[in-house]
Structure formats: C-alpha cells, structure tokens
Design an enzyme around this catalytic site. Structure first.
Site, short mmCIF file in Angstrom:
data_model
loop_
_atom_site.label_atom_id
_atom_site.label_comp_id
_atom_site.label_asym_id
_atom_site.label_seq_id
_atom_site.Cartn_x
_atom_site.Cartn_y
_atom_site.Cartn_z
N LYS A 11 3.46 -2.32 -11.22
CA LYS A 11 2.52 -3.43 -10.99
C LYS A 11 1.09 -3.00 -11.31
O LYS A 11 0.35 -3.72 -11.98
CB LYS A 11 2.61 -3.91 -9.53
CG LYS A 11 4.00 -4.39 -9.13
CD LYS A 11 4.04 -4.93 -7.70
CE LYS A 11 3.84 -3.88 -6.62
NZ LYS A 11 4.98 -2.94 -6.47
N ARG A 135 4.11 10.82 -9.51
CA ARG A 135 2.89 10.01 -9.61
C ARG A 135 1.71 10.69 -8.90
O ARG A 135 1.83 11.14 -7.78
CB ARG A 135 3.14 8.64 -8.97
CG ARG A 135 1.88 7.81 -8.79
CD ARG A 135 2.16 6.35 -8.65
NE ARG A 135 2.72 5.99 -7.37
CZ ARG A 135 3.04 4.73 -7.03
NH1 ARG A 135 2.87 3.76 -7.92
NH2 ARG A 135 3.54 4.47 -5.86
N ARG A 168 0.08 9.99 -3.14
CA ARG A 168 0.10 9.08 -2.00
C ARG A 168 1.03 9.62 -0.94
O ARG A 168 2.12 10.07 -1.25
CB ARG A 168 0.58 7.69 -2.46
CG ARG A 168 -0.54 6.85 -3.04
CD ARG A 168 -0.04 5.60 -3.71
NE ARG A 168 0.92 4.82 -2.93
CZ ARG A 168 1.39 3.63 -3.30
NH1 ARG A 168 0.95 3.09 -4.44
NH2 ARG A 168 2.24 2.98 -2.57
N ARG A 179 10.39 1.65 1.77
CA ARG A 179 9.63 0.67 0.96
C ARG A 179 10.60 -0.17 0.12
O ARG A 179 10.40 -1.38 -0.04
CB ARG A 179 8.64 1.40 0.05
CG ARG A 179 7.47 2.01 0.83
CD ARG A 179 6.79 3.13 0.07
NE ARG A 179 6.18 2.70 -1.17
CZ ARG A 179 5.84 3.54 -2.15
NH1 ARG A 179 6.04 4.85 -2.02
NH2 ARG A 179 5.28 3.09 -3.24
P1 ATP Z 1 3.62 0.58 -5.91
O1 ATP Z 1 2.17 0.73 -5.64
O2 ATP Z 1 4.29 1.79 -6.40
O3 ATP Z 1 3.93 -0.60 -6.78
P2 ATP Z 1 4.37 -0.43 -3.33
O4 ATP Z 1 4.64 -1.82 -3.76
O5 ATP Z 1 5.32 0.17 -2.32
O6 ATP Z 1 4.39 0.46 -4.55
P3 ATP Z 1 1.66 -0.91 -2.44
O7 ATP Z 1 1.71 -2.30 -2.93
O8 ATP Z 1 0.58 -0.03 -2.87
O9 ATP Z 1 2.96 -0.12 -2.78
O10 ATP Z 1 1.72 -0.96 -0.84
C1 ATP Z 1 1.67 0.22 -0.07
C2 ATP Z 1 1.87 -0.14 1.39
O11 ATP Z 1 0.81 -1.02 1.82
C3 ATP Z 1 3.14 -0.91 1.70
O12 ATP Z 1 4.25 -0.05 1.91
C4 ATP Z 1 2.74 -1.67 2.96
O13 ATP Z 1 2.76 -0.83 4.10
C5 ATP Z 1 1.30 -2.03 2.70
N1 ATP Z 1 1.14 -3.36 2.04
C6 ATP Z 1 0.66 -3.61 0.80
N2 ATP Z 1 0.63 -4.93 0.55
C7 ATP Z 1 1.11 -5.53 1.66
C8 ATP Z 1 1.35 -6.89 2.03
N3 ATP Z 1 1.09 -7.91 1.18
N4 ATP Z 1 1.87 -7.14 3.26
C9 ATP Z 1 2.13 -6.14 4.11
N5 ATP Z 1 1.94 -4.85 3.83
C10 ATP Z 1 1.44 -4.53 2.63
MG MG Z 2 0.77 -0.46 -6.65
#
Ligand code: ATP
Ligand code: MG
Length: 221
Positions: A11, A135, A168, A179
């Site tokens: 993403k 990463r 991270r 996750r």
């Molecule tokens: P990546 O960044 O690799 O795509 P990801 O989707 O697990 O992975 P992030 O989107 O960076 O990672 O989110 C990291 C953490 O932040 C999540 O595991 C969660 O705890 C929190 N988080 C991020 N966005 C939200 C949301 N919309 N609602 C609730 N928690 C969130």
């Molecule tokens: Mg991300």
C-alpha cells in the site's frame, strides 16, 4: 481513492508512486499513528500497545484522528488553488472495518470530493512475509526500503535525508500473524461494501511494479 491490502501488500509503495506521478494528496493511517507514537503524543500513548500486538486501534480514536486529518488535507488543497490534473486524495490503511467505513461514507457524503476508486492489492502470502522480514523504513517520512529488491543507496540510511533506517517493531513473524488475522477477519470483508458501491478494482501480482502497471491502466469502474 482507497488502497486496501494485507500487511506488506505494498500500500505504501503504490501510494508513493501515485503521489509522485499524479499529485495525489495521500494519508497513511499507519504512518500517522507511528508519528504520534514517535512524538509520544496522547494519541500515540493510547495507540502504541495495540500496534505492538498487531491489533486494531479503537475506532473512536481512529475516526477522530482521520476525520481531523482529512479536513486539514482538504483545506491545504483548497488554499493551494486549482489542483493539477484534477488530482484528488488517497487513503492507505483506513478504513479497516465496517464502523470506520460507514463513518468515512458519512464524512464523504457531507463533502464535495467523492470516493471514485477502491483498489484491492493481492499478493501471495509467502511473498508478503518475506517482504515484511526484510523491510527497513525511514520512520519520520514512512519511506520504505527492502534489502532484497529496493535497497537504500547507502546501507542503513535514508536516500533523501541520510538519516538512519529502522525496522518496525511489528515487522516480525509473530505480530505479522496477528496483523494478518485482523486483515482477514475485519478488513477484507469491506471489499464487498465497496463492490456494492461499484467502485472496487482488484489487482494481483507478486511485485509492486507489476501491480503499479495494472493500476495505471485501471479506469475507475
Ligand atoms: P503495511 O504497512 O505493511 O501495509 P499494515 O497494514 O499492517 O501493514 P499499517 O497500516 O502501517 O500496517 O498499520 C500498523 C498498525 O497501526 C496496525 O496493526 C494497527 O494497530 C494500527 N492501525 C493502522 N490503521 C488503523 C485503522 N484504520 N484502524 C485501527 N488501527 C489501525
Ligand atoms: Mg503501510
């Protein structure tokens, strides 16, 4: 536009390319939260434990945070005058469940900038875990490197600022499993919500290059 995909699906990478090539104003909920944690703000202190366990941060906190941030993004675009090529906004990582999606629907219905496109990024699970483990990130900006296929110019340092890269704390095999579970159980079902709205496009590929080529050729449905 929204980007939806499992952790490590790319993403952040797709978002960076869309910003570079089309001038999207982009917001990553994960990057935003990590900045709050790094600056030890009240939001950061409330979110940190959930993030380190790979669980979703509570909706009330998330929605307040995102709605405020979206509004200030909108103001910046307005005060910058005409946006080149009609560029719009892009969210990565939000919404993550039904409550958040419905809240976003309401926010958008009240504004003038509708949701045109939701892109679902699909990458095989074994590729994703491999990516997560190799990463490295520049935490202040969210810039992402991969030791295998996208290494920094100088080992351990950000290309743009020269500052040190870090891993991270949630990029390890155990937290990754949590996750992934949160994604499968609560985020993936949202695809149906957007399919019904007629804005969903599903892309598949093993690399971000392959997916980005498809993305550039995807007209809104
Ligand atoms: P990546 O960044 O690799 O795509 P990801 O989707 O697990 O992975 P992030 O989107 O960076 O990672 O989110 C990291 C953490 O932040 C999540 O595991 C969660 O705890 C929190 N988080 C991020 N966005 C939200 C949301 N919309 N609602 C609730 N928690 C969130
Ligand atoms: Mg991300």
């Amino acid at each position: 536009m929204l980007l939806i995909g499992a952790p490590g699906a790319g993403k952040g990478t797709q978002s960076a390319r869309l910003q570079r090539d089309y001038g999207f104003a982009a917001l990553s909920s994960g990057d935003l939260l990590r900045r709050h944690v790094a600056q030890n703000t009240p939001v950061g202190r409330q979110a940190a434990d959930f993030m380190s366990r790979g669980e979703l941060v509570p909706d009330s906190l998330m929605i307040r945070l995102l709605v405020t941030e979206l509004a200030s993004m909108q103001e910046e675009q307005d005060s910058a005058g005409a946006v080149p090529n009609g560029a719009g906004w892009l969210l990565d990582g939000f919404p993550r469940n039904r409550v958040q999606a419905e809240s976003l629907d309401k926010t958008l219905a009240a504004g003038e900038s509708p949701l045109n496109l939701v892109v679902s990024l699909n990458v095989p699970d074994e590729v994703i875990l491999e990516r997560i483990l190799s990463r490295w990130v520049h935490a202040p900006s969210g810039r992402v490197y991969n030791l295998g296929y996208n290494p920094p110019l100088r080992s351990g340092l950000d290309d743009v600022t020269g500052e040190p890269l870090t891993q991270r704390p949630d990029d390890n095999a155990d937290v990754f499993r949590a996750r992934m579970r949160a994604f499968r159980e609560t985020t993936e079902p949202l695809l149906e919500h957007y399919e019904r709205q007629g804005v969903l496009v599903k892309l598949h590929g093993e690399t971000s290059d392959v997916i980005y080529d498809q993305l550039r050729q995807s007209p809104p449905p």
